[in-house]
Motif scaffolding. Structure first.
Motif, PDB file in Angstrom:
ATOM      1  N   UNK A  81       0.861  -1.178   0.000  1.00 32.10           N
ATOM      2  CA  UNK A  81       0.000   0.000   0.000  1.00 32.10           C
ATOM      3  C   UNK A  81       0.899   1.229   0.000  1.00 32.10           C
ATOM      4  N   UNK A  82       0.762   2.056  -1.020  1.00 34.14           N
ATOM      5  CA  UNK A  82       1.499   3.315  -1.129  1.00 34.14           C
ATOM      6  C   UNK A  82       0.474   4.411  -0.933  1.00 34.14           C
ATOM      7  N   UNK A  83       0.580   5.140   0.184  1.00 30.98           N
ATOM      8  CA  UNK A  83      -0.508   6.057   0.487  1.00 30.98           C
ATOM      9  C   UNK A  83      -0.103   7.410   0.990  1.00 30.98           C
ATOM     10  N   UNK A  84      -1.105   8.274   1.039  1.00 30.93           N
ATOM     11  CA  UNK A  84      -1.026   9.594   1.654  1.00 30.93           C
ATOM     12  C   UNK A  84      -2.184   9.710   2.629  1.00 30.93           C
ATOM     13  N   UNK A  85      -1.887  10.235   3.808  1.00 32.37           N
ATOM     14  CA  UNK A  85      -2.877  10.399   4.871  1.00 32.37           C
ATOM     15  C   UNK A  85      -3.421  11.816   4.765  1.00 32.37           C
ATOM     16  N   UNK A  86      -4.640  11.970   4.265  1.00 34.47           N
ATOM     17  CA  UNK A  86      -5.201  13.258   3.880  1.00 34.47           C
ATOM     18  C   UNK A  86      -5.997  13.963   4.969  1.00 34.47           C
ATOM     19  N   UNK A  87      -6.764  13.203   5.733  1.00 32.23           N
ATOM     20  CA  UNK A  87      -7.685  13.775   6.718  1.00 32.23           C
ATOM     21  C   UNK A  87      -7.670  12.880   7.948  1.00 32.23           C
ATOM     22  N   UNK A  88      -7.591  13.488   9.130  1.00 30.31           N
ATOM     23  CA  UNK A  88      -7.483  12.709  10.364  1.00 30.31           C
ATOM     24  C   UNK A  88      -8.654  11.748  10.501  1.00 30.31           C
ATOM     25  N   UNK A  89      -8.318  10.484  10.722  1.00 27.63           N
ATOM     26  CA  UNK A  89      -9.294   9.424  10.938  1.00 27.63           C
ATOM     27  C   UNK A  89      -9.452   9.255  12.444  1.00 27.63           C
TER      28      UNK A  89
END
Length: 133
Positions: A81-89
């Motif tokens: 998984x190559x990702x970006x964390x955009x909005x706080x979960x």
């Protein structure tokens, strides 16, 4: 459609951000078993989860290996998984656009030519270490 072809189509749709196409590949009674979470039942809950994920994360899966049994009723996939964390979960560290690279895997049960169960595993502690930097 073989199990491997079905799973490849599912992940191709994921990488393209095409949730509707993913939903078309799911059995109406799909069970989605999430890493360190509960079970989501049915396409509506899966769609809701997918919308939430798209709000919080941008992810592309690479290095995909798909395996299936001789009956084409079970399959597994290993990927990165190559990702970006955009909005706080909720319950997770604050999002600031951090990137991450995380090995993961999914297991599938197939019924009536559709995906009836998806079980996904990844190392949450590793993901947290990466986004807390």
């Amino acid at each position: 459609m073989t199990a491997q072809t079905l799973i490849a189509a599912y992940f191709d749709a994921f990488n393209a951000g095409q949730t509707d196409r993913m939903l078309d590949l799911l059995h109406d009674d799909v069970e989605h078993h999430v890493n360190e979470g509960g079970i989501r039942r049915g396409k509506a809950q899966f769609a809701q989860f997918s919308r939430h994920m798209a709000d919080c994360y941008r992810e592309t899966l690479t290095d995909m290996v798909i395996l299936s049994d001789a009956s084409d009723q079970r399959a597994a996939a290993e990927y990165v998984v190559n990702g970006s964390y955009l909005k706080t979960d909720a319950g997770l560290p604050e999002a600031r656009g951090q990137t991450y690279r995380l090995p993961a895997g999914s297991f599938f049960a197939l019924r009536d030519g559709r995906i009836a169960r998806i079980t996904t595993y990844y190392n949450l502690a590793d993901w947290i270490r990466q986004v807390e930097k």
